[in-house]
Motif scaffolding. Structure first.
Motif, short mmCIF file in Angstrom:
data_model
loop_
_atom_site.label_atom_id
_atom_site.label_comp_id
_atom_site.label_asym_id
_atom_site.label_seq_id
_atom_site.Cartn_x
_atom_site.Cartn_y
_atom_site.Cartn_z
N TRP A 17 -1.74 -3.95 9.97
CA TRP A 17 -1.59 -3.35 8.65
C TRP A 17 -0.90 -2.00 8.76
O TRP A 17 -1.11 -1.24 9.72
N VAL B 166 -3.99 6.79 9.81
CA VAL B 166 -4.00 6.73 8.35
C VAL B 166 -3.02 7.70 7.72
O VAL B 166 -2.85 7.69 6.49
N TRP C 161 -8.58 8.30 11.58
CA TRP C 161 -9.84 8.42 10.84
C TRP C 161 -10.76 9.47 11.43
O TRP C 161 -11.54 10.08 10.72
N TYR D 149 -0.67 1.64 7.06
CA TYR D 149 -1.41 2.52 6.17
C TYR D 149 -0.61 3.74 5.72
O TYR D 149 -0.97 4.39 4.74
N GLY E 123 -0.51 2.43 11.39
CA GLY E 123 -1.60 1.70 10.76
C GLY E 123 -2.70 1.32 11.71
O GLY E 123 -3.09 2.10 12.59
N SER E 124 -3.18 0.09 11.58
CA SER E 124 -4.36 -0.35 12.31
C SER E 124 -4.07 -0.63 13.77
O SER E 124 -2.92 -0.88 14.17
N ARG F 221 -8.07 4.38 13.49
CA ARG F 221 -6.80 3.90 12.97
C ARG F 221 -5.95 5.04 12.46
O ARG F 221 -6.44 6.03 11.94
N GLY G 68 2.56 -2.73 3.84
CA GLY G 68 1.11 -2.85 3.73
C GLY G 68 0.63 -3.88 4.71
O GLY G 68 0.91 -3.82 5.90
N ASN G 69 -0.08 -4.89 4.20
CA ASN G 69 -0.50 -6.01 5.04
C ASN G 69 0.54 -7.11 4.87
O ASN G 69 0.36 -8.05 4.10
N THR H 59 -11.88 -2.54 8.18
CA THR H 59 -11.49 -3.95 8.21
C THR H 59 -12.57 -4.80 8.89
O THR H 59 -12.55 -6.03 8.77
N GLN I 205 0.80 -1.22 0.00
CA GLN I 205 0.00 0.00 0.00
C GLN I 205 0.84 1.27 0.00
O GLN I 205 0.43 2.28 -0.58
N SER J 207 -6.69 12.44 5.95
CA SER J 207 -6.09 11.52 4.99
C SER J 207 -4.68 11.92 4.60
O SER J 207 -3.89 11.08 4.15
#
Length: 560
Positions: A106, A151, A166, A108, A121-122, A149, A80-81, A490, A66, A199
């Motif tokens: 993950w 981001v 977020w 991000y 990330g998450s 999360r 990424g993941n 997710t 990602q 974002s």
């Protein structure tokens, strides 16, 4: 010429498959790399005229790449993941090695200055490396979590970083992640649920920074203590300006010479250096901006190869169109000015028709009558609801609509069973609502997930009129056309609907299954916000969850 070749190879070329693009890196004017969310890498050495697929360690795991970066020492990173690892290359992407990390969450966002590299990330993840990504350590929790999360992030060095989530919260550390503090609340004014997300986060120095998201762009000149809006109008041109450590930023042409404090950043994209200019991804395109500020965007005049969309097969939804050729299907997002191929059907099936369900999803009917669904960038798959696919297709093509839920029209007697729950990365819940009815009335019963360790509510009796009203509500939510949401998660909403009844003296059984990874638009709504998108799974889940008592769920279920 460069961009036209690049777009022809990247957007319409069959080599890129049909996965969403993730990271973009250019190491020189002619050499670049693009990753996708299926774990594949594609490189160019001729300015984008041709692309060669390179297998990465991620490919065998089917995981997404990602984010990426070209570091100051010339090494490349992709993340990424990746299941407790990031990918690192020291030879321009020719070979890659796996670098272990202490978390399987993950990633991000990725940011760097000098030898310092940060990732987030998450589930509150924040990772830090002080040696160009050769080793990684977890920081203390920043304040983001499994819901909010991380981001986006921006760093000044190996000690000072900001992360954003977020829900529009920004957190700061000045000691390498040992301690974190929340910055002043952002004065965002979102109009839709999910629009509070930050974002993009860009920090120029210890005083100047910008944040951007669906609700707008803000600037601070006081290190995050105060914020003010930056109104970036749609301008005919943008310019590339240089950030500390050689980074790039897009700003409006009118503000390019105003100095950092006066820049109007265009933050919808995150550009990477490409010589003295910049390049970035827009949807499935690569855009290049040269040193003089010329935005070079090529347009693909038609699909690759000799096959073209057949005019008689074109179907229209607003400015979007779909069409089929001899063996291919195509989509246009500019009222037919340009077309690109959709992915092929499984097992070499031939397309008979393709229609748009909405601006992001398509429904295809194969020559043998089988229905397939896909996003515009995804692979086709047979859905679990053949009757619903047939009904949606008939509605969109103006034909007689087959009814997939006849039992939810007036029937003398029947049973509705609706299983609903939310499934996350580490499990979830599964609840059941049962409604039985006859001509005299009905009864509703809830069975809550045993994991909740709560007693199940008692049965609620319903009048015939109440039964009729509830059946109409379920039917409307199950058949309402879906609209894409600007927010995904997710977590997944999973609903199974089974209805049994008698029609014309004959027993009938209808089953449908729904799933959505959209954010729930009714959670966390603020005054002035409106619902964003619609997913059938969430609509039915909310309907059933509305009968679960608030709090500990020990009280009687409220009367419908």
């Amino acid at each position: 010429m460069f961009t036209s070749l690049l777009l022809s190879a990247l957007v319409s070329g069959p080599a890129l498959e049909h996965c969403r693009l993730g990271a973009i890196i250019f190491t020189s004017e002619q050499t670049g790399l693009v990753s996708d969310m299926c774990g594949a890498l594609f490189v160019t050495s001729d300015g984008g005229a041709t692309w060669e697929r390179r297998r990465s360690p991620a490919s065998s795991m089917g995981t997404g790449l990602q984010v990426g970066a070209l570091l100051a020492d010339g090494s490349l990173l992709l993340a990424g993941n990746q299941s407790k690892q990031v990918l690192r290359s020291v030879d321009g992407g020719a070979t890659w090695s796996s670098v272990p990390t202490p978390s399987s969450q993950w990633v991000y966002a990725l940011a760097h200055r000098g030898s310092a590299v940060w990732a987030c990330g998450s589930d509150g993840l924040v990772l830090r490396s002080a040696d160009f990504g050769q080793s990684w350590a977890l920081t203390k929790p920043a304040g983001t979590n499994s819901d909010d999360r991380c981001v986006s992030l921006s760093v000044l060095d190996d000690k000072r970083a900001w992360v954003a989530g977020w829900y529009g919260h920004v957190f700061e550390t000045n000691d390498g992640g040992e301690t974190w503090k929340a910055l002043a609340p952002l004065p965002l004014e979102p109009k839709r649920a999910g629009d509070r997300s930050v974002s993009v986060l860009v920090r120029y120095d210890e005083h100047l920074a910008w944040v951007s998201g669906p609700a707008g762009t803000l600037r601070t000149l006081a290190g995050g203590k105060t914020w003010s809006p930056v109104r970036v109008d749609a301008m005919p041109g943008v310019r590339v300006v240089e950030m500390p450590e050689g980074g790039r930023l897009l700003v409006t042409s009118r503000s390019a010479d105003a100095g950092p404090a006066g820049w109007e950043p265009v933050l919808h994209s995150s550009p990477v250096s490409r010589g003295r200019g910049a390049a970035w991804l827009e949807e499935r395109s690569v855009v290049r901006l040269d040193e003089a500020g010329r935005r070079l965007v090529g347009r693909v005049s038609g699909p690759p190869g000799r096959e073209r969309p057949r005019a008689e097969s074109i179907r229209t939804m607003g400015a979007m169109k779909t069409a089929i050729g001899e063996r291919r299907a195509f989509v246009s997002e500019d009222d037919g000015l340009s077309w690109r191929e959709l992915s092929p059907l499984p097992r070499g099936e031939h397309f008979a028709d393709v229609v748009l369900l909405n601006e992001q999803e398509t429904l295809a009917r194969a020559a043998d009558g089988t229905f397939y669904r896909a996003t515009l960038d995804g692979h086709w798959s047979e859905g679990p609801n053949v009757a619903l696919d047939r009904s949606d297709y008939a509605r969109l093509t103006g034909n007689t609509v087959d009814d997939p839920l006849t039992c939810l029209r007036p029937a003398t007697q029947g049973t509705l069973t609706l299983e609903f729950g939310v499934q996350g990365c580490f499990g979830g819940d599964k609840n059941r609502l049962t409604l039985t009815w006859t001509t005299k009335g009905g009864a509703m019963n809830l069975e809550l997930d045993r994991q909740l360790e709560q007693p199940n509510p008692a049965t609620v009796r319903l009048s015939a009129a109440e039964v009729a009203r509830r059946l109409v509500e379920v039917r409307e939510r199950a058949l309402r056309p879906e609209r894409p949401s600007s927010c995904t998660s997710t977590d997944g909403y999973v609903v199974s609907l089974e209805v049994k009844c008698e029609v014309g003296g004959r027993p009938r059984r209808e089953t449908l299954r729904f799933e959505s990874h959209d954010c729930n638009p009714s959670e966390g709504l603020q005054p002035g916000e409106v619902v964003d998108g619609y997913a059938r799974a969430i609509g039915l889940h909310e309907w059933a969850a509305g009968f679960v008592p608030a709090g500990a769920a020990r009280a009687e279920p409220r009367a419908p």
